[in-house]
Write an enzyme that holds these catalytic residues in place. Structure first.
Site, mmCIF file in Angstrom:
data_model
loop_
_atom_site.group_PDB
_atom_site.id
_atom_site.type_symbol
_atom_site.label_atom_id
_atom_site.label_comp_id
_atom_site.label_asym_id
_atom_site.label_seq_id
_atom_site.Cartn_x
_atom_site.Cartn_y
_atom_site.Cartn_z
ATOM 1 N N GLY A 140 0.834 -1.196 0.000
ATOM 2 C CA GLY A 140 0.000 0.000 0.000
ATOM 3 C C GLY A 140 0.864 1.239 0.000
ATOM 4 O O GLY A 140 2.047 1.176 -0.335
ATOM 5 N N ASN A 141 0.293 2.369 0.351
ATOM 6 C CA ASN A 141 1.080 3.604 0.430
ATOM 7 C C ASN A 141 0.507 4.523 1.500
ATOM 8 O O ASN A 141 -0.492 4.184 2.142
ATOM 9 C CB ASN A 141 1.149 4.280 -0.941
ATOM 10 C CG ASN A 141 -0.224 4.593 -1.484
ATOM 11 O OD1 ASN A 141 -0.981 5.334 -0.876
ATOM 12 N ND2 ASN A 141 -0.563 3.997 -2.626
ATOM 13 N N ARG A 142 1.129 5.680 1.679
ATOM 14 C CA ARG A 142 0.788 6.540 2.815
ATOM 15 C C ARG A 142 -0.439 7.420 2.579
ATOM 16 O O ARG A 142 -0.782 8.227 3.446
ATOM 17 C CB ARG A 142 1.983 7.433 3.147
ATOM 18 C CG ARG A 142 3.157 6.689 3.741
ATOM 19 C CD ARG A 142 4.310 7.643 3.981
ATOM 20 N NE ARG A 142 3.939 8.756 4.834
ATOM 21 C CZ ARG A 142 4.537 9.944 4.817
ATOM 22 N NH1 ARG A 142 5.507 10.169 3.972
ATOM 23 N NH2 ARG A 142 4.145 10.906 5.629
ATOM 24 N N ALA A 143 -1.089 7.312 1.442
ATOM 25 C CA ALA A 143 -2.210 8.223 1.149
ATOM 26 C C ALA A 143 -3.319 8.079 2.192
ATOM 27 O O ALA A 143 -3.683 6.966 2.582
ATOM 28 C CB ALA A 143 -2.765 7.926 -0.234
ATOM 29 N N ALA A 158 -3.429 7.985 -4.872
ATOM 30 C CA ALA A 158 -2.063 7.472 -4.995
ATOM 31 C C ALA A 158 -2.213 6.035 -5.491
ATOM 32 O O ALA A 158 -2.535 5.125 -4.725
ATOM 33 C CB ALA A 158 -1.368 7.516 -3.651
#
Ligand code: CTP
Length: 418
Positions: free
Chosen positions: A211-214, A278
């Protein structure tokens, strides 16, 4: 940006245990700079004194049909004409029946009859009263006449029993007020927007994902502000730390591929696409059906995910929609040059770039410091501001690019752009 600012909101309060919650509605509206005037029935005054509503709104509530308004005119008539929105919360079964009948023997029903403002009703009553065919018939009549009804909800009632009949929370009522004002007064009414938000998740195995930090905050702010300005909004969202707003079409999309599918599906009915999500650039080449164990093959091979905006630019050539495509660029170095290159590569009309290394802008926080770059070469850096104000500025610029006159667009609402 605030659609409630300086709007004349008339709040009718009728007698039920939820009257205390109406005080919070006033407080929220006043905080949002609305001009709130309160009308109360006699029964409402048995629960909370007019003094409380007077202190909260800054104006003496009208409690009598014959009361003069600010010493001059007949109160309910003046308010009926000046109202931008008429809310009745809580609304009892009794007042609901009188509204449906078109009676006018108290300040609230008399105002409802003479106003042309939209009507937002938040009923609250005992379950049996709510479900009674008489109440349901009245409800139907009021809906057919164009009133917006929110609630009631299920939960614990004043009697101690549980069931349907509770007034919805004040925050939700205020959200509905924003939606109604946007639809009737908003400068973006009639515009169809698709906004992507949050981060995608690409699965390694049943328990692990990339995943990512969005957080989704920027995309959600865009959706909410666009909604308040009257646009019809599709929000295609991945993983987020905030809830998607009510009053928008919510579409969950987990992986890059899901986002691609949903965005392409919506494209023919989209005037403007804003890609704030993102979206992963890579995914595991294989998603394992069983949980990966230690000691086995511990390497994860990656492959590229589809580029949503590139696919959009291809499809756009075919169907001539959307009219505008806006991308975001999360950069750490050479912000402007990198964003301009991205705008060209993805054939965008506008790109919003932010420095994701700044602690007060970008991922997870409520503020952002962005630069808006448009295809005509204009580079407009904005100062640090709330994500809602950033959203307002982006939408303001979009409206300008569409070339339609900004009817009803108040430049004082938070825009720092000309
Ligand atoms: N984007 C997209 N599809 C992807 C990745 C990103 O449509 N698979 C969109 C994003 O929503 C954003 C824009 O492309 O509007 C730019 O995203 P960004 O992550 O900054 O750029 P990338 O294209 O991923 O390029 P790079 O990672 O090389 O900077």
């Amino acid at each position: 940006m605030n659609i409630l600012a300086e709007k004349r909101i008339v709040l009718g309060v009728t007698g039920g245990i939820a009257v205390y919650k109406a005080v919070e509605i006033v407080s929220r509206l006043v905080k949002a700079e609305a001009d709130v005037r309160v009308l109360m029935t006699e029964a409402a005054q048995k629960f909370v004194s007019p003094l409380t509503f007077g202190a909260m709104s800054g104006h003496q509530p009208i409690t009598d049909l014959w009361q003069l308004y600010e010493g001059e005119r007949i109160g309910h008539v003046t308010l009926a004409h000046e109202a931008d929105l008429f809310i009745i919360a809580p609304l009892t079964a009794h007042t609901m029946a009188r509204l449906a009948q078109g009676m006018a023997n108290d300040p609230i029903t008399a105002t409802a009859l003479s106003t042309r403002a939209p009507l937002l009703l938040a009923p609250a009553m005992e379950s049996n009263m709510w479900m009674h065919p008489a109440t349901q018939a009245n409800l139907k009549t009021l809906i057919e006449r164009g009133a917006k009804i929110v609630g009631p909800e299920s939960g614990r009632l004043a009697s101690g029993a549980s069931g349907v009949g509770r007034m919805v929370e004040p925050a939700i009522i205020v959200e509905h007020a924003r939606i109604i004002l946007g639809k009737t007064r908003g400068p973006l009414s009639g515009l169809r927007l698709t906004i992507t938000a949050g981060g995608t998740r690409e699965w390694v195995d049943p328990v692990r994902f990339m995943g990512n930090r969005a957080s989704g905050k920027m995309g959600v702010a865009l959706a909410r502000v666009a909604r308040d300005l009257g646009a019809e909004v599709n929000l295609v969202y991945g993983a987020m730390t905030v809830d998607p707003p009510i009053g928008v079409n919510q579409i969950h999309a987990e992986r890059a591929e899901d986002m691609l599918r949903e965005v392409l599906r919506l494209l023919p009915e989209t005037d403007v696409l804003i890609s704030a999500a993102a979206i992963a650039d890579f995914r595991p080449a294989i998603t394992h059906r069983q949980k990966l164990k230690k000691g086995g093959n511990e390497e994860i091979r990656l492959e590229r995910t589809p580029d949503v905006l590139k696919a959009v630019s291809e499809k756009r050539k075919e169907i001539n929609m959307p009219k505008l495509v806006v991308g975001f660029a999360a950069e750490t170095t050479e912000l402007i040059a990198n964003a301009q290159a991205k705008m060209r590569k993805k054939e965008l009309d506008m790109i919003v770039v932010n420095d994701v290394t700044a602690p007060d802008a970008g991922f997870g926080v409520d503020t952002n410091r962005v630069t808006i770059i448009t295809r005509d070469g204009a580079v407009a850096p904005l100062p640090l501001m709330s994500k809602e104000d950033v959203a307002y500025n982006i939408l303001h610029r979009i409206r300008g690019l569409l070339g339609t006159p900004s009817i009803g667009w108040d430049p004082g609402m938070g825009s720092v752009l000309s």
